[in-house]
Structure formats: C-alpha cells, structure tokens
Design a protein around this motif. Structure first.
Motif, mmCIF file in Angstrom:
data_model
loop_
_atom_site.group_PDB
_atom_site.id
_atom_site.type_symbol
_atom_site.label_atom_id
_atom_site.label_comp_id
_atom_site.label_asym_id
_atom_site.label_seq_id
_atom_site.Cartn_x
_atom_site.Cartn_y
_atom_site.Cartn_z
ATOM 1 N N GLY A 171 0.817 -1.212 0.000
ATOM 2 C CA GLY A 171 0.000 0.000 0.000
ATOM 3 C C GLY A 171 0.844 1.252 0.000
ATOM 4 O O GLY A 171 0.530 2.233 -0.701
ATOM 5 N N THR A 172 1.924 1.228 0.769
ATOM 6 C CA THR A 172 2.843 2.370 0.773
ATOM 7 C C THR A 172 3.476 2.556 -0.599
ATOM 8 O O THR A 172 3.613 3.688 -1.092
ATOM 9 C CB THR A 172 3.935 2.160 1.834
ATOM 10 N N ALA A 173 3.846 1.437 -1.235
ATOM 11 C CA ALA A 173 4.439 1.522 -2.574
ATOM 12 C C ALA A 173 3.445 2.083 -3.587
ATOM 13 O O ALA A 173 3.815 2.856 -4.473
ATOM 14 C CB ALA A 173 4.922 0.136 -3.015
ATOM 15 N N ILE A 174 2.169 1.709 -3.443
ATOM 16 C CA ILE A 174 1.140 2.244 -4.334
ATOM 17 C C ILE A 174 1.006 3.749 -4.143
ATOM 18 O O ILE A 174 0.908 4.521 -5.109
ATOM 19 C CB ILE A 174 -0.201 1.541 -4.080
ATOM 20 N N ALA A 175 0.994 4.176 -2.874
ATOM 21 C CA ALA A 175 0.853 5.605 -2.591
ATOM 22 C C ALA A 175 2.024 6.410 -3.155
ATOM 23 O O ALA A 175 1.852 7.542 -3.613
ATOM 24 C CB ALA A 175 0.742 5.816 -1.086
ATOM 25 N N ARG A 176 3.206 5.841 -3.122
ATOM 26 C CA ARG A 176 4.397 6.569 -3.562
ATOM 27 C C ARG A 176 4.605 6.490 -5.077
ATOM 28 O O ARG A 176 4.997 7.473 -5.717
ATOM 29 C CB ARG A 176 5.637 6.004 -2.856
ATOM 30 N N ASN A 177 4.366 5.309 -5.649
ATOM 31 C CA ASN A 177 4.757 5.094 -7.041
ATOM 32 C C ASN A 177 3.635 4.645 -7.961
ATOM 33 O O ASN A 177 3.857 4.508 -9.164
ATOM 34 C CB ASN A 177 5.884 4.047 -7.094
ATOM 35 N N GLY A 178 2.447 4.380 -7.412
ATOM 36 C CA GLY A 178 1.328 3.950 -8.243
ATOM 37 C C GLY A 178 1.140 2.443 -8.224
ATOM 38 O O GLY A 178 2.052 1.670 -7.912
ATOM 39 N N LEU A 179 -0.081 2.002 -8.582
ATOM 40 C CA LEU A 179 -0.429 0.593 -8.529
ATOM 41 C C LEU A 179 0.365 -0.230 -9.537
ATOM 42 O O LEU A 179 0.770 -1.357 -9.251
ATOM 43 C CB LEU A 179 -1.932 0.427 -8.771
ATOM 44 N N THR A 180 0.594 0.332 -10.714
ATOM 45 C CA THR A 180 1.330 -0.422 -11.731
ATOM 46 C C THR A 180 2.729 -0.777 -11.238
ATOM 47 O O THR A 180 3.182 -1.919 -11.365
ATOM 48 C CB THR A 180 1.428 0.390 -13.030
ATOM 49 N N HIS A 181 3.423 0.179 -10.662
ATOM 50 C CA HIS A 181 4.766 -0.075 -10.141
ATOM 51 C C HIS A 181 4.724 -1.121 -9.035
ATOM 52 O O HIS A 181 5.563 -2.030 -8.991
ATOM 53 C CB HIS A 181 5.373 1.230 -9.604
ATOM 54 N N ALA A 182 3.741 -1.031 -8.144
ATOM 55 C CA ALA A 182 3.643 -1.986 -7.045
ATOM 56 C C ALA A 182 3.392 -3.402 -7.553
ATOM 57 O O ALA A 182 3.947 -4.367 -7.034
ATOM 58 C CB ALA A 182 2.529 -1.562 -6.082
ATOM 59 N N ILE A 183 2.556 -3.543 -8.575
ATOM 60 C CA ILE A 183 2.293 -4.862 -9.154
ATOM 61 C C ILE A 183 3.563 -5.447 -9.760
ATOM 62 O O ILE A 183 3.859 -6.635 -9.599
ATOM 63 C CB ILE A 183 1.175 -4.774 -10.201
ATOM 64 N N ASN A 184 4.343 -4.616 -10.427
ATOM 65 C CA ASN A 184 5.582 -5.100 -11.047
ATOM 66 C C ASN A 184 6.608 -5.565 -10.011
ATOM 67 O O ASN A 184 7.541 -6.299 -10.353
ATOM 68 C CB ASN A 184 6.198 -4.016 -11.925
ATOM 69 N N GLN A 185 6.447 -5.141 -8.760
ATOM 70 C CA GLN A 185 7.370 -5.533 -7.705
ATOM 71 C C GLN A 185 6.934 -6.800 -6.971
ATOM 72 O O GLN A 185 7.655 -7.283 -6.100
ATOM 73 C CB GLN A 185 7.519 -4.389 -6.687
#
Length: 337
Positions: A171-185
């Motif tokens: 959730g923190t990654a989504i807030a900082r970089n967006g859902l697409t970036h978080a999914i790729n991680q």
C-alpha cells in the motif's frame, strides 16, 4: 505465458486479500513441485502433519496432477480481505459436484494447451471418487483442517502479522509510485503491460483471460508466483483470477547484525541465507534485480559474513560459520535457479 486483460476499470477493482487456507494449499503444492525451494522447518511441519494424521488423499491431490495443476476448490477464492479458516473449509466442503468434476478433469487430463500424455490416476483418488464428488470434497475439507491445525495454527499469529505487513508495504508503494509499479514488484514473473497482467510461466503454453479484477494474495511459503482461477464463462461456478505471490521477509527475522549497521537490503539478504541460495533465487524472493543482489552479496562476502560455493554452473551463497552462531552448511546444494 498467461495474459490477463484488465483495462483501467479492472485494475481499479484489483485488491489484496489474506487466505490462511491458501497458504496451506501453497505449501502442499510447493512440496510436490519443488521441495528444495521450501524452507526446512516448513518441510518438517508439513511432513509430520501428513504422516501422523495419515492425510494421504490430501497429499495426493494437493501436490497437483501429472501436469502440475492442483484443483482450485482446495484453495477457495477469498471473498473478503480476510477469510477465516472455518469459512474457507466450509467453502471447500460445499463445492458443487460439477465444479469438482471439472477441476479433477483438468488435474488428471491436463489443460487444453498441454498435450503431454497423462499418467494413470492415483488409486487412492479413484477409490475416493467411487463414493462421489461430495464425499471427496468433505474428506478433503476434513484433511485440510487437520493439516492446518498441526502445521500452521501454532504459527499463524506470526504469519498473519507478516502478511499484513506485506500488504501494508504494498500500500505504501502504491501511494508513492502507483499501482502499476507496485504490481511489477510482486514477483519477477508478474508484469503490468498495456492494460493487463503478463504472468510468465514455465513451458510453451499461452493462455489469454478477460477479467473484471484480480485478487492478490501474499504467501510466506512460496518462492514463486502461482496463478489460480481465471475460468471461462462456460465453466461450472467460474472464478475470478487470483495470484499467490511470495511475501516480503519481515525485518525482525534478520540476524543479530542490526539494520542500522548494514542496511535494510543486506539485512534481508542475510535473513534469507540460513540455507544456500543463488543470486537469481534471492532476487526472486526479495523482488530485487539480480544486479542489486549481486552487488550486496559481494560486499557481504568480502566482509566474511557469507560463504560461497560452486555446484555445476551455479554459485550458491550461505551464512558463513559464525555469522549467526551456526555453521553455514553449504555442501552440495541441489537446487538451481
């Protein structure tokens, strides 16, 4: 490769969930497909549970058929963020006859994309089926309950905290970089591309799915991403796709050297190296690039914290003797990545 077409609306409906029973099913699947990838404590807990309670049918069905597919009704789709064990077991026991028959056909005969000759169905499964699909579902639910009780229940509070922390970090990654970036991680095998998810699998088969949403489920025992559901509309009781992905290691499992001294990334690497692992395996488990992992491994090795050994064409790293007070035990590792 599996392709899930989502679009912006489907991406907006994509959610995370916790599923205790999914974790149990993941362990059974991993033990059958690649036991060397499972940490030894989990191997021991699972083996003891299956052996002492004689959960033979669960061991046969949970490991997957000759084509690797384990019936999805053993890991019911999470209807909410957190599904209790009792609720999930009820879902298993009440699976429709048509759904069980459909999934067993896939498990024993293979998907339409796989033309590998199937072996003879296990005798134990055939004997259970003679009493009907309902009996099979209830027996699997009973054996899953026993497996959960022995292998997971004492450890679940800690595991649940770890999985909740993982989702919070996403959730923190989504807030900082967006859902697409978080999914790729989530995993090296998962990529967001052109309005959908690419899930890279072993083998030449191709599968394309149109979906309204995807459920993302963290797992503490899987070192790889596992795709479930995603049925065609004409399937009995079709299920939306969900992906079990390897959860992040908690910082609290780091060795005695503190994060403040060596940094978060190196602490996480040391936490993973109680058993020998390759650079590629570490990159996959920690969702880092191989180059990043290699850079930190070289520093830890030069500092005397890691032992390095060669097996075939692969290089394995493990904690050096004295790095955590225990021998590294790096002789003849079997798993390669």
């Amino acid at each position: 490769m599996i392709r899930i077409e989502l679009g912006r609306e489907g991406l907006g409906r994509t959610r995370f969930a916790l599923s205790p029973l999914n974790v149990a099913a993941d362990l059974l699947h991993a033990l059958r497909r690649n036991p060397q990838s499972v940490d030894r404590p989990w191997q021991a807990r699972a083996g003891e549970a299956l052996r002492t309670r004689r959960l033979c049918l669960l061991a046969v069905l949970g490991g997957g058929g000759p084509h690797g597919y384990a019936p999805d009704f053993m890991r019911p789709q999470p209807p909410a963020f957190h599904t209790s064990v009792d609720s999930a077991l009820h879902q298993v026991a009440t699976t429709s006859t048509e759904r069980i028959r459909y999934e067993l056909t896939l498990a024993l005969g293979g998907h339409s994309w796989d033309d590998t000759p199937a072996g003879r169905p296990p005798r134990l499964l055939l004997e259970a089926l003679q009493r009907g699909e309902k009996h099979l579902a209830q027996r699997i639910a009973d054996e899953m309950a026993q497996f959960w009780q022995l292998a997971f229940e004492p450890h679940w509070p800690r595991l649940q905290t770890r999985l909740e922390d993982d989702i919070a970090a996403r959730g923190t990654a989504i807030a900082r970089n967006g859902l697409t970036h978080a999914i790729n991680q989530l995993s090296p095998a998962i990529t967001w591309r052109d309005g959908g998810l690419d899930i890279h699998t072993y083998g030449p088969h191709q599968l394309n799915i149109d979906a309204d949403a995807v459920i993302l489920v963290p797992c503490p025992v899987l070192p790889w991403a596992l795709f479930c559901g995603g049925d065609p509309d004409d399937t009995p009781d079709p299920r939306a796709p969900w992906i079990c992905y390897p959860s992040l290691m908690p910082a609290s499992t780091s060795p005695s050297l503190s994060e403040e001294l060596i940094g978060n990334t190196r602490a996480r690497l040391l936490a993973e190296l109680a058993r020998p692992r390759t650079t590629g395996e570490l990159a996959q488990r920690l969702h880092l690039s191989r180059a990043t992992v290699s850079y930190h491994l070289q520093i830890l090795h030069r500092a005397g914290l890691l032992d390095r050994s060669h097996h075939s064409r692969h290089v394995f790293y493990a904690l050096a003797s004295g790095a955590d007070g225990q021998p590294a035990g790096v002789s003849s590792p079997k798993r390669s990545t």
